[in-house]
Design a protein around this motif. Sequence first.
Motif, PDB file in Angstrom:
ATOM      1  N   ILE A  70       0.791  -1.297  -0.045  1.00  0.00           N
ATOM      2  CA  ILE A  70       0.011   0.037   0.086  1.00  0.00           C
ATOM      3  C   ILE A  70       0.820   1.219  -0.048  1.00  0.00           C
ATOM      4  CG2 ILE A  70      -1.743   1.290   1.510  1.00  0.00           C
ATOM      5  CD1 ILE A  70      -2.888  -1.115   2.226  1.00  0.00           C
ATOM      6  N   GLY A  71       1.920   1.128   0.800  1.00  0.00           N
ATOM      7  CA  GLY A  71       3.015   2.444   0.749  1.00  0.00           C
ATOM      8  C   GLY A  71       3.416   2.605  -0.474  1.00  0.00           C
ATOM      9  N   LEU A  72       3.965   1.785  -1.304  1.00  0.00           N
ATOM     10  CA  LEU A  72       4.691   1.659  -2.659  1.00  0.00           C
ATOM     11  C   LEU A  72       3.701   2.166  -3.510  1.00  0.00           C
ATOM     12  CD1 LEU A  72       6.677  -1.554  -2.755  1.00  0.00           C
ATOM     13  CD2 LEU A  72       7.533   0.751  -2.150  1.00  0.00           C
ATOM     14  N   THR A  73       2.349   1.725  -3.435  1.00  0.00           N
ATOM     15  CA  THR A  73       1.257   2.030  -4.292  1.00  0.00           C
ATOM     16  C   THR A  73       0.745   3.430  -4.059  1.00  0.00           C
ATOM     17  OG1 THR A  73       0.200  -0.024  -4.136  1.00  0.00           O
ATOM     18  CG2 THR A  73      -0.987   1.807  -4.749  1.00  0.00           C
ATOM     19  N   PHE A  79       3.574   9.384  -8.005  1.00  0.00           N
ATOM     20  CA  PHE A  79       4.306   9.855  -9.108  1.00  0.00           C
ATOM     21  C   PHE A  79       3.499  10.123 -10.483  1.00  0.00           C
ATOM     22  CE2 PHE A  79       6.721   7.789 -12.572  1.00  0.00           C
ATOM     23  CZ  PHE A  79       7.857   8.884 -12.652  1.00  0.00           C
ATOM     24  N   LEU A  80       2.585   9.180 -10.722  1.00  0.00           N
ATOM     25  CA  LEU A  80       1.638   9.161 -11.812  1.00  0.00           C
ATOM     26  C   LEU A  80       0.762  10.292 -11.905  1.00  0.00           C
ATOM     27  CD1 LEU A  80       0.530   5.198 -11.768  1.00  0.00           C
ATOM     28  CD2 LEU A  80       2.071   6.427 -13.273  1.00  0.00           C
ATOM     29  N   PHE A  81       0.311  10.721 -10.798  1.00  0.00           N
ATOM     30  CA  PHE A  81      -0.317  11.962 -10.710  1.00  0.00           C
ATOM     31  C   PHE A  81       0.357  13.033 -11.205  1.00  0.00           C
ATOM     32  CE2 PHE A  81      -4.156  10.914  -7.826  1.00  0.00           C
ATOM     33  CZ  PHE A  81      -4.668   9.946  -8.721  1.00  0.00           C
ATOM     34  N   ALA A  87      -5.585   8.739 -15.202  1.00  0.00           N
ATOM     35  CA  ALA A  87      -6.367   7.666 -15.279  1.00  0.00           C
ATOM     36  C   ALA A  87      -5.559   6.394 -14.875  1.00  0.00           C
ATOM     37  CB  ALA A  87      -6.637   7.553 -16.814  1.00  0.00           C
ATOM     38  N   THR A  88      -4.332   6.295 -15.210  1.00  0.00           N
ATOM     39  CA  THR A  88      -3.333   5.180 -14.701  1.00  0.00           C
ATOM     40  C   THR A  88      -3.344   5.054 -13.253  1.00  0.00           C
ATOM     41  OG1 THR A  88      -2.386   5.276 -16.814  1.00  0.00           O
ATOM     42  CG2 THR A  88      -1.043   3.960 -14.905  1.00  0.00           C
ATOM     43  N   GLY A  89      -3.115   6.231 -12.702  1.00  0.00           N
ATOM     44  CA  GLY A  89      -2.995   6.266 -11.188  1.00  0.00           C
ATOM     45  C   GLY A  89      -4.172   5.793 -10.522  1.00  0.00           C
ATOM     46  N   LEU A  90      -5.551   6.412 -10.710  1.00  0.00           N
ATOM     47  CA  LEU A  90      -6.686   5.962 -10.210  1.00  0.00           C
ATOM     48  C   LEU A  90      -6.896   4.606 -10.463  1.00  0.00           C
ATOM     49  CD1 LEU A  90      -9.116   8.910 -11.459  1.00  0.00           C
ATOM     50  CD2 LEU A  90      -8.230   8.241  -9.157  1.00  0.00           C
ATOM     51  N   TRP A  91      -6.761   3.925 -11.509  1.00  0.00           N
ATOM     52  CA  TRP A  91      -6.714   2.467 -11.679  1.00  0.00           C
ATOM     53  C   TRP A  91      -6.016   1.490 -10.829  1.00  0.00           C
ATOM     54  CZ3 TRP A  91      -2.902  -0.124 -14.958  1.00  0.00           C
ATOM     55  CH2 TRP A  91      -3.120  -1.337 -15.121  1.00  0.00           C
ATOM     56  N   LEU A  92      -4.536   1.825 -10.777  1.00  0.00           N
ATOM     57  CA  LEU A  92      -3.550   1.142 -10.168  1.00  0.00           C
ATOM     58  C   LEU A  92      -4.134   1.567  -8.812  1.00  0.00           C
ATOM     59  CD1 LEU A  92      -0.830  -0.413  -9.954  1.00  0.00           C
ATOM     60  CD2 LEU A  92       0.145   1.883  -9.695  1.00  0.00           C
TER      61      LEU A  92
END
Length: 238
Positions: A70-73, A79-81, A87-92
């Motif tokens: 969860i911390g790494l996520t 970073f993605l934001f 979109a990728t960040g929300l999905w991941l």
Amino acid sequence: MKKLPSSLFILIGLLCFIMFGMMSWGVHIEISWLQSLDLAIIEAVQSNITTSKTAILSTLTEIGNIRLVIGLTIILVLFLFFKKWYATGLWLGGTILFGAAILTKIIKKVVDRERPDILPLMEKTTESFPSGHATAATVFYGIIGLAIILLMRGLWKRIVIGFITLGLIGFILVTRIYLGVHYPTDVIAGFLYGASVVFVSFGVYCKLSLLLRHVLERFGLADQSELFSEDSVLEQRS
């Protein structure tokens, strides 16, 4: 170039979930051959226990800890934001949060399997089935590995990434058995469930990524994700 349909991901995910369901039922009704399989694998994996190996594996196994995942996520999503891959960040983030954390906890409570007491090298008191480490590792490292494979050019590079991803996940699964905190069926079930989350989530995202981008644009967020849509990155690259 030939496209890779998102429906294939969903189909693979559903097949993994069916196998997970069959194993869950077998554990619930205590099928004898599954119990024998558990004991045989535990005996083989724990046949050469040493103090140094136990110390090393007790540390390395934590790369599959759900709290670390969860911390790494969170770091990866931020970073993605920052890169405007909203979109990728929300999905991941959503996949990890619901698939690897919340739903796994619910399944553990429903099955309510006790930890093995054959030769525990670590003390754990929570429910055993499915393995949280196995599930979290499969979802987190699996989804990253699959994304890299689809974005990367060159068959041999994809094969290498695939082997590294499966090797890392497999290593974590074996450490849980070696440390005596899970039955082999716990970690196999965790892998199957985690794989189902990865493939179904990926397939759904491929189908809905463009729609998600349009929704984000309505909120003033100009998404710049490398979208895994059926019309873009999911084409087979040579």
